[in-house]
Design an enzyme around this catalytic site. Structure first.
Site: not given
Ligand code: S3P
Length: 442
Positions: A329, A36, A41, A108, A360
């Site tokens: 993550d 992702k 990018r 984000g 989270r």
């Protein structure tokens, strides 16, 4: 049987409930969708390069589609099907003023990186996103961008989206970041590319370095001194073909599932193994996972390889310090691993988890507690006492893709059926998560 069913309830917003049955084993060979972070990018840097960037392995999920939509709105032609994409670059100064507000959805990475890029353009733009995005901290980019002369405004003194950007000329600055954040670092590097002079960004610990690698791959000149990276303004980028590897953050759910469920043996091919992202492999190995990495090679500037993981009994561990940005993550799913490990796991220095797509720390603590785990949330992490078994329960994703997938893994390793509410959140990063899980969970 690891059968996963879903019931769709077509209201105004499509809600999905997933029913997860305990798995007997996790077996097979899979590839996970494209990374992702790199997919975002690839579109952003492809758009401002000169020439056509041919991308293979692009992540066609909601977040990255938001990035494509934004660049369409700024006059960039992007076409292709499935995981192949062609970005017709317009150069660093070729973007057009968008006629409408730019809506990043839940992403984000999109809002922060694009804000850096738009600060140095010669036009006006407004960036916004969903309710989660409008709660997330933006002062961490608007303040350093303002030091570079950017005219960036937002709610609450520039700390919350929507952001309004009156683009203009920027001057270089030396930034020292209080938190290790690749989104902030990347926003400032993109602004630095448009600024007069040499910009530097120093972080307290190294965060993912995909922006640096891709800039260099596209002909950008950067240099690094420890945790500080320097970029000179006024450079141009040149399109080159780009292969995006599988996302280790998506693979993480399958790696943990295979480690936890007895009788499992899983191979994940074509996986990104960038050392700024692979903290999870070190942690799983230290927890006693039976893990093998092979065939590592460099593809478009990123390390790629294959991982085999088999079930083994895990033990508790302490996770903190400079490791945190290298697995930020993956912490929700590592908390699931810890819930079934022998002994205590302490996750600390991870206060950033509170400002992700959801809080989270609280979301995973609630879900795991409902499933019978022993979890105590703390301000900067979690303390988890491993238990022998999890029970089935009704759990909630809180609109967060990684919480949804982490709790699905917990459900596979639990003893009864688990009902996951808000399972549709997986479309943010992994639309085929449930079909893939059904294929390997037996
Ligand atoms: C990302 C950076 C990380 C990560 C996010 C993706 C990126 O966020 O959590 O999922 O692509 O740069 P921070 O930069 O806020 O740590």
């Amino acid at each position: 049987m690891g059968l996963i069913a879903s019931s769709l309830n077509r209201e105004r917003v499509r809600k999905m409930e997933a029913v997860i049955q305990p798995a007997e084993r996790i077996r097979g060979t899979i590839r996970v969708p494209g990374d992702k972070s790199i997919s975002h990018r690839a579109v952003i840097l492809g758009a401002v390069s000169e020439g056509e960037t041919e991308i293979k392995g692009f992540l066609r999920a909601d977040d990255c589609l938001s990035t494509i939509r934004l660049f369409h709105q700024m006059g960039v032609r992007i076409e292709g099907e499935g995981t192949d994409l062609t970005v017709h670059g317009v150069g660093l100064r070729g973007l057009q003023e968008p006629a409408e507000v730019l809506d990043v959805g839940n992403s984000g990475t999109t809002i922060r990186l694009v804000a850096g890029l738009l600060s140095g353009q010669s036009f006006f733009s407004v960036l916004t996103g969903d309710a989660s995005i409008r709660r997330r901290p933006m002062g961490r980019i608007t303040q350093p961008l303002q030091i570079m002369g950017a005219r960036v405004f937002g709610r609450q003194g520039g700390t919350l989206a929507p952001l309004a950007i009156a683009g203009g000329s920027l001057r270089a600055a030396e930034h020292v970041l209080p938190v290790a954040s690749a989104q902030v670092k990347s926003a400032l590097l993109l602004a630095g590319l448009l600024a007069a002079g040499e910009t530097s960004v120093e972080e307290p610990a190294l965060s993912r370095d995909h922006t640096e690698r891709l800039l260099a791959y596209l002909g950008g000149r950067l240099r690094r001194e420890g945790n500080r990276v320097f970029i000179a303004g006024g450079q141009r980028l040149w399109a080159r073909p780009l292969w995006i590897p599988g996302d280790i953050s998506s693979a993480a759910f399958f790696l943990v599932a295979a480690a936890l469920v007895p009788g499992s043996d899983l191979v994940v091919e074509n996986l990104g193994l960038n050392p700024t992202r692979s903290g999870i492999l070190e942690v799983l190995a230290a927890m006693g996972a039976d893990l093998e990495v092979r065939g590592e090679e460099l593809v478009s500037g990123e390390p790629v390889g294959t991982i085999r993981i088999r079930h083994s009994r895990l033990r508790g561990i302490r996770i903190g310090g400079s490791l945190i940005p290298r697995l930020i993550d993956e912490l929700p799913v590592l908390a699931v691993a810890a819930a079934l490990a022998q002994g205590e796991t302490i996750i600390e220095d991870a206060q950033e988890l509170r400002v992700k797509e959801s809080d989270r720390i609280s979301a995973i603590a609630q879900g795991l507690t409902a499933l019978g785990a022993k979890v105590s949330p703390k301000e900067d992490g979690l303390i988890i006492q491993g238990v022998e078994h999890l029970r089935g329960a009704r759990v909630e994703a809180f609109g967060d893709h990684r919480i949804a997938m982490a709790l699905a893994v917990a459900g596979l390793a639990a003893q009864e059926e688990t009902i996951l509410q808000g399972a549709e959140a997986v479309s943010i990063s992994y639309p085929d998560f449930f079909p893939t899980l059904s294929r390997v969970a037996q």
